[in-house]
Structures are given as structure tokens and as C-alpha cells.
Design a protein around this motif. Structure first.
Motif, mmCIF file in Angstrom:
data_model
loop_
_atom_site.group_PDB
_atom_site.id
_atom_site.type_symbol
_atom_site.label_atom_id
_atom_site.label_comp_id
_atom_site.label_asym_id
_atom_site.label_seq_id
_atom_site.Cartn_x
_atom_site.Cartn_y
_atom_site.Cartn_z
ATOM 1 N N ILE A 65 0.840 -1.206 0.000
ATOM 2 C CA ILE A 65 0.000 0.000 0.000
ATOM 3 C C ILE A 65 0.872 1.252 0.000
ATOM 4 C CG2 ILE A 65 -1.680 1.329 1.348
ATOM 5 C CD1 ILE A 65 -2.723 -1.390 2.408
ATOM 6 N N LYS B 279 1.339 4.188 -3.022
ATOM 7 C CA LYS B 279 1.044 5.597 -2.763
ATOM 8 C C LYS B 279 2.308 6.458 -2.691
ATOM 9 C CE LYS B 279 -3.334 5.194 -2.858
ATOM 10 N NZ LYS B 279 -4.097 5.883 -3.936
ATOM 11 N N SER C 277 -1.941 11.327 4.121
ATOM 12 C CA SER C 277 -2.694 10.591 3.102
ATOM 13 C C SER C 277 -2.352 9.103 3.136
ATOM 14 C CB SER C 277 -2.416 11.168 1.713
ATOM 15 O OG SER C 277 -1.076 10.918 1.314
ATOM 16 N N LEU C 278 -1.108 8.777 3.470
ATOM 17 C CA LEU C 278 -0.714 7.371 3.601
ATOM 18 C C LEU C 278 -1.464 6.703 4.757
ATOM 19 C CD1 LEU C 278 3.169 7.594 3.079
ATOM 20 C CD2 LEU C 278 1.488 6.622 1.495
ATOM 21 N N GLU D 101 -4.370 7.592 5.986
ATOM 22 C CA GLU D 101 -5.774 7.440 5.596
ATOM 23 C C GLU D 101 -5.955 6.258 4.650
ATOM 24 O OE1 GLU D 101 -8.475 8.955 6.804
ATOM 25 O OE2 GLU D 101 -7.031 9.782 8.226
ATOM 26 N N GLU D 102 -4.994 6.068 3.755
ATOM 27 C CA GLU D 102 -5.074 4.937 2.828
ATOM 28 C C GLU D 102 -4.955 3.610 3.578
ATOM 29 O OE1 GLU D 102 -5.502 3.124 -0.948
ATOM 30 O OE2 GLU D 102 -5.892 5.146 -0.195
ATOM 31 N N SER E 290 -8.297 2.995 5.309
ATOM 32 C CA SER E 290 -9.402 2.662 4.404
ATOM 33 C C SER E 290 -9.278 1.251 3.837
ATOM 34 C CB SER E 290 -9.473 3.678 3.262
ATOM 35 O OG SER E 290 -8.319 3.593 2.435
ATOM 36 N N VAL E 291 -8.040 0.785 3.644
ATOM 37 C CA VAL E 291 -7.836 -0.552 3.081
ATOM 38 C C VAL E 291 -7.853 -1.637 4.157
ATOM 39 C CG1 VAL E 291 -6.221 -2.045 1.837
ATOM 40 C CG2 VAL E 291 -6.536 0.326 1.112
#
Length: 245
Positions: free
Chosen positions: A148, A152, A185-186, A188-189, A192-193
Motif C-alpha cells: 500500500i 502511494k 494521506s498514507l 488514511e489509505e 481505508s484498506v
């Protein structure tokens, strides 16, 4: 008179000593009686305490000795085997108490033939459980995290295995971030995953240069290039791994 006084004194002393001996004997008798009563009460408590049984299908006996802490379970509970058509009882388990059934039934068969509707809440919990089960291997989870981060645009992503050392986590994932917004942002990613897959985010500490994500057995460090060069976590962890107790 002096002689009589001496004799009387000695007799009194002996008498007092004998009295003390008698009292000591009485005390010992009392202690012994108390001990016996305590043992009797303990035995009574043991006799009346509920007994724990673990019922195991005959098809699981071959793997029974591989259960985690099996020897401890044997001390805490009595194993009972539930016979099933087509499965013989191995010789080493022949002494187990048995529950004889003539119905060929199994949970897998029930799942296959079940025609009813599973309540949505139960179905959701079952799905969550099996997804979490798939996530149990820390190395696979760490590799997924690294994928991930790479996708990103995190740089120089590394996984360090600390499972053989006394450390706060089994695995450490380190990645270089471009900016503080990139780090955010990392995170949050990752959330979310991984959250839908059952991953638990125990704590998140965000900073302009360094952010840390605590997943329990995995720690993720998202660090700026300057801070990564300055603090050199990889070198610190490598020395810790090589350190001899």
C-alpha cells in the motif's frame, strides 16, 4: 526452710514448665484439628466444584496433541470424544469417555445444506471473523502494508523482523514520506484498506516529520527523509537484533 523453699520453687518451676508443655500439646492438637478441618473443607470444595469437559469430534483426535497448551488443557478439563461414522478412535485416545451418536452430521454439512436466512448482524460478524482470520499472519500483513505504501509513492519501504527479540512489536515497517500531507494521506489509505479487513489501529501519532501507526504486533514509521537520515531507525533495530543478552 530454705531447703523447702528451694524445693517448692523448683517444683513450681517444673510445674509451670509441665503446664507449658501441656498447653503446647493442646495448641498443637488444636492446630492439627484445624488443619484436618481445612483439608476436609478443601476436599469437600473440590468434590462439589463443577467439572470442565471439552467435547471433541472423533475426526479431530488425530490433531488433538497439536492444540495450543494441550498439556495444560488436560490438567484443567476432561476430554470427551464424540464418535462419528467413518472415524475410528486412535489407540492413544481409547480411554477417553465417549458420546455415541448414530447421526452423520457436521458443521460443514450444515453450512452446505442450510436453506434459511442468516440474520444480517450475525452474517456481518462471521464475515468479519474470517477476514480477520486471514489477517492473522503478521508477515503477510506487513507485506500488504508495504504494498500500500509503495503504491502511494512512499519511498524506501522496509520491513524489519523483530519477532526473535524482546521488542514492542514483531515487525516494523519504515517508509520515507515526501511531506507531512503525504504522510497523512498514507495513514488514511492504510485505514481505508486495512480496517475493513479487520486490522485494529491501536494508536496513531502524527507529526510534521515523523508519524507512527501502532497496529499491536506491527509498528509503522512514516518519516521524512531528513529525520530518517538523522535518527537511522534501521541501524538501531539492526543493532538491537544482534545484541546478545
Amino acid at each position: 526452710m530454705a531447703d523447702i523453699g528451694d524445693v517448692n520453687f523448683l517444683d513450681s518451676a517444673n510445674s509451670a514448665g509441665n503446664t507449658g508443655s501441656v498447653n503446647d500439646a493442646d495448641d498443637a492438637s488444636d492446630v492439627s484439628s484445624a488443619d484436618e478441618a481445612s483439608k476436609a473443607n478443601s476436599a469437600s470444595d473440590t468434590d462439589t466444584a463443577p467439572k470442565l469437559y471439552i467435547v471433541v469430534g472423533a475426526d479431530n483426535l488425530a490433531e488433538l496433541h497439536k492444540w495450543r497448551d494441550f498439556s495444560e488443557l488436560q490438567k484443567l478439563a476432561e476430554f470427551v470424544v464424540l464418535t462419528r461414522p467413518g472415524y475410528e478412535i486412535p489407540r492413544q485416545w481409547a480411554a477417553l469417555r465417549r458420546i455415541e451418536i448414530a447421526v452423520d452430521a457436521s458443521s460443514s454439512g450444515f453450512r452446505r445444506d442450510f436453506k434459511g436466512e442468516i440474520p444480517p448482524k450475525i452474517a456481518a460478524e462471521v464475515i468479519k471473523f474470517y477476514k480477520r482470520k486471514d489477517m492473522q499472519d503478521p508477515k503477510q500483513r506487513a507485506e500488504r502494508i508495504a504494498e500500500i505504501l509503495n503504491e502511494k509513492k512512499a519511498e524506501d519501504v522496509q520491513i524489519i523482523d523483530m519477532s526473535e527479540r524482546e521488542y514492542i512489536a514483531k515487525l516494523v515497517v519504515i517508509a520515507t514520506t515526501l511531506t507531512s500531507r503525504h504522510a497523512a494521506s498514507l495513514i488514511e489509505e492504510l485505514k481505508s484498506v486495512l480496517k475493513p479487513l479487520g486490522e485494529e489501529f491501536l494508536a496513531i501519532e502524527s507529526g510534521d516529520e515523523w508519524s507512527v501507526v501502532d497496529l499491536g504486533d506491527i509498528i509503522v514509521h512514516l518519516i521524512s527523509e531528513a529525520y530518517r537520515a538523522k535518527y537511522n531507525i534501521e541501524d538501531f533495530l539492526d543493532k538491537l537484533k544482534k545484541e546478545q543478552f
